[in-house]
Design an enzyme around this catalytic site. Structure first.
Site, PDB file in Angstrom:
ATOM      1  N   THR A  70      -9.826  -5.174  16.339  1.00 48.09           N
ATOM      2  CA  THR A  70     -10.328  -6.494  16.731  1.00 48.09           C
ATOM      3  C   THR A  70     -10.311  -7.372  15.483  1.00 48.09           C
ATOM      4  OG1 THR A  70     -12.594  -5.780  16.338  1.00 48.09           O
ATOM      5  CG2 THR A  70     -11.768  -5.563  18.588  1.00 48.09           C
ATOM      6  N   ASN A 115       0.481  10.043   8.382  1.00 51.62           N
ATOM      7  CA  ASN A 115       0.000   9.852   9.769  1.00 51.62           C
ATOM      8  C   ASN A 115       1.122   9.370  10.685  1.00 51.62           C
ATOM      9  OD1 ASN A 115      -3.025  10.284  10.257  1.00 51.62           O
ATOM     10  ND2 ASN A 115      -3.021   9.214   8.284  1.00 51.62           N
ATOM     11  N   LEU A 155      -5.099  -8.146   8.627  1.00 49.26           N
ATOM     12  CA  LEU A 155      -4.380  -8.998   9.577  1.00 49.26           C
ATOM     13  C   LEU A 155      -5.261 -10.164  10.028  1.00 49.26           C
ATOM     14  CD1 LEU A 155      -2.804  -6.087  11.619  1.00 49.26           C
ATOM     15  CD2 LEU A 155      -1.570  -7.672  10.106  1.00 49.26           C
ATOM     16  N   HIS A 201      -8.916   4.981  10.352  1.00 50.28           N
ATOM     17  CA  HIS A 201      -9.714   4.653   9.174  1.00 50.28           C
ATOM     18  C   HIS A 201     -10.384   5.931   8.668  1.00 50.28           C
ATOM     19  CE1 HIS A 201     -12.013   2.149   6.465  1.00 50.28           C
ATOM     20  NE2 HIS A 201     -13.079   2.856   6.799  1.00 50.28           N
ATOM     21  N   GLU A 238      -7.085  13.682  10.256  1.00 47.48           N
ATOM     22  CA  GLU A 238      -6.394  12.473  10.742  1.00 47.48           C
ATOM     23  C   GLU A 238      -5.119  12.864  11.472  1.00 47.48           C
ATOM     24  OE1 GLU A 238      -5.988   9.139   7.999  1.00 47.48           O
ATOM     25  OE2 GLU A 238      -7.523  10.002   6.709  1.00 47.48           O
ATOM     26  N   LEU A 264     -12.545  -6.643  10.510  1.00 52.96           N
ATOM     27  CA  LEU A 264     -11.969  -5.448   9.889  1.00 52.96           C
ATOM     28  C   LEU A 264     -12.780  -4.180  10.187  1.00 52.96           C
ATOM     29  CD1 LEU A 264      -9.728  -4.583   7.786  1.00 52.96           C
ATOM     30  CD2 LEU A 264     -11.548  -4.705   6.072  1.00 52.96           C
ATOM     31  N   ASP A 265     -12.070  -3.144  10.644  1.00 53.12           N
ATOM     32  CA  ASP A 265     -12.657  -1.815  10.834  1.00 53.12           C
ATOM     33  C   ASP A 265     -13.839  -1.793  11.805  1.00 53.12           C
ATOM     34  OD1 ASP A 265     -10.743  -0.832   9.098  1.00 53.12           O
ATOM     35  OD2 ASP A 265     -12.045  -1.012   7.342  1.00 53.12           O
TER      36      ASP A 265
HETATM   37  C1  GAR Z   1      -4.989   7.498   5.505  1.00 60.11           C
HETATM   38  O1  GAR Z   1      -6.018   8.288   4.959  1.00 60.11           O
HETATM   39  C2  GAR Z   1      -5.578   6.376   6.337  1.00 60.11           C
HETATM   40  O2  GAR Z   1      -6.720   6.747   7.056  1.00 60.11           O
HETATM   41  C3  GAR Z   1      -5.916   5.370   5.278  1.00 60.11           C
HETATM   42  O3  GAR Z   1      -4.824   5.411   4.377  1.00 60.11           O
HETATM   43  C4  GAR Z   1      -4.260   6.724   4.385  1.00 60.11           C
HETATM   44  C5  GAR Z   1      -2.775   6.604   4.649  1.00 60.11           C
HETATM   45  O4  GAR Z   1      -2.127   7.838   4.490  1.00 60.11           O
HETATM   46  N1  GAR Z   1      -6.091   4.081   5.837  1.00 60.11           N
HETATM   47  C6  GAR Z   1      -6.885   3.134   5.331  1.00 60.11           C
HETATM   48  O5  GAR Z   1      -7.561   3.305   4.335  1.00 60.11           O
HETATM   49  C7  GAR Z   1      -6.895   1.833   6.107  1.00 60.11           C
HETATM   50  N2  GAR Z   1      -7.773   0.896   5.491  1.00 60.11           N
HETATM   51  P1  GAR Z   1      -0.678   8.069   5.099  1.00 60.11           P
HETATM   52  O6  GAR Z   1       0.205   6.917   4.618  1.00 60.11           O
HETATM   53  O7  GAR Z   1      -0.237   9.366   4.511  1.00 60.11           O
HETATM   54  O8  GAR Z   1      -0.792   8.108   6.580  1.00 60.11           O
END
Ligand code: GAR
Length: 195
Positions: free
Chosen positions: A141, A14, A93, A109, A174, A144-145
């Site tokens: 905020t 991402n 955080l 997320h 994403e 979380l989430d």
């Molecule tokens: C992504 O799917 C993101 O949405 C998720 O981790 C992955 C990271 O992939 N985030 C969470 O689960 C946050 N709690 P990436 O390192 O390839 O972007």
């Protein structure tokens, strides 16, 4: 342009999409990629794209989140970001950290929030028999989430899906959603993106 710092913990796919999107007439530029894990593959990828990187290992702090965040803050504040993007950043955080960046910190997320905050989102969607899954970008905020939703993308759940195949399909969305939201947000527009 607005200055954007990105926090990662892993591969950073991402993050790559965000960095690559910030060019030309885009209202923002990437100024830092920071990780809580020095071995995160995303750090090298960011460096190859010419973005400064920082790594602050959370493990020596043994659960003292405030002490970890004090170290993490140093490179972040030095980069003077206007916007902070969490992109697969897997540390929770503290409210104090979140308050510093109130209204200018985003997270992606892998679920259709408010469904499935936390971990194992894809398995939970499969277990629930959901017909759709997806991802959400929201303002961070203290809880979380949660936080105002800035965009959501949906995919169909297929009968043969496993958590892995579903995760891969959602990740593809994403990669489209986060850059679209960031472009809008950096231009001062908080209206949500629906994909
Ligand atoms: C992504 O799917 C993101 O949405 C998720 O981790 C992955 C990271 O992939 N985030 C969470 O689960 C946050 N709690 P990436 O390192 O390839 O972007």
């Amino acid at each position: 342009p607005k200055r954007v710092a990105i926090l990662i913990s892993g591969g950073g796919s991402n993050m790559i999409r965000l960095v690559e999107s910030m060019e030309g007439d885009h209202p923002a530029r990437a100024v830092l990629v920071a990780s809580n894990d020095a071995s995160a593959a995303g750090l090298e990828r960011a460096a190859r794209l010419g973005v400064p990187t920082a790594a602050i290992d959370h493990r020596p702090f043994k659960g003292d989140r405030a002490a970890f965040e004090a170290e993490l803050l140093k490179p972040i504040l030095a980069a003077k970001p206007d916007i902070l993007c969490l992109a697969g950043f897997m540390r929770v955080l503290t409210p104090a950290f979140v308050a510093r960046f109130e209204g200018r910190m985003l997270n992606i997320h892998p679920s259709l929030l408010p469904l499935y905050p936390g971990l194992h989102t894809h398995q939970r969607a499969l277990d629930a028999g959901d017909a759709e899954a997806g991802c959400t970008v929201h303002e961070v905020t203290a809880v979380l989430d949660t936080g105002p939703i800035l965009g959501q993308a949906r995919v169909a759940v297929e009968p043969e899906d496993t958590a892995e195949t579903l995760a891969a399909r959602v990740l593809g969305m994403e990669h489209r959603l986060y850059p679209a939201v960031l472009r809008r947000f950096a231009a001062g527009d908080r209206s949500p993106v629906w994909l």
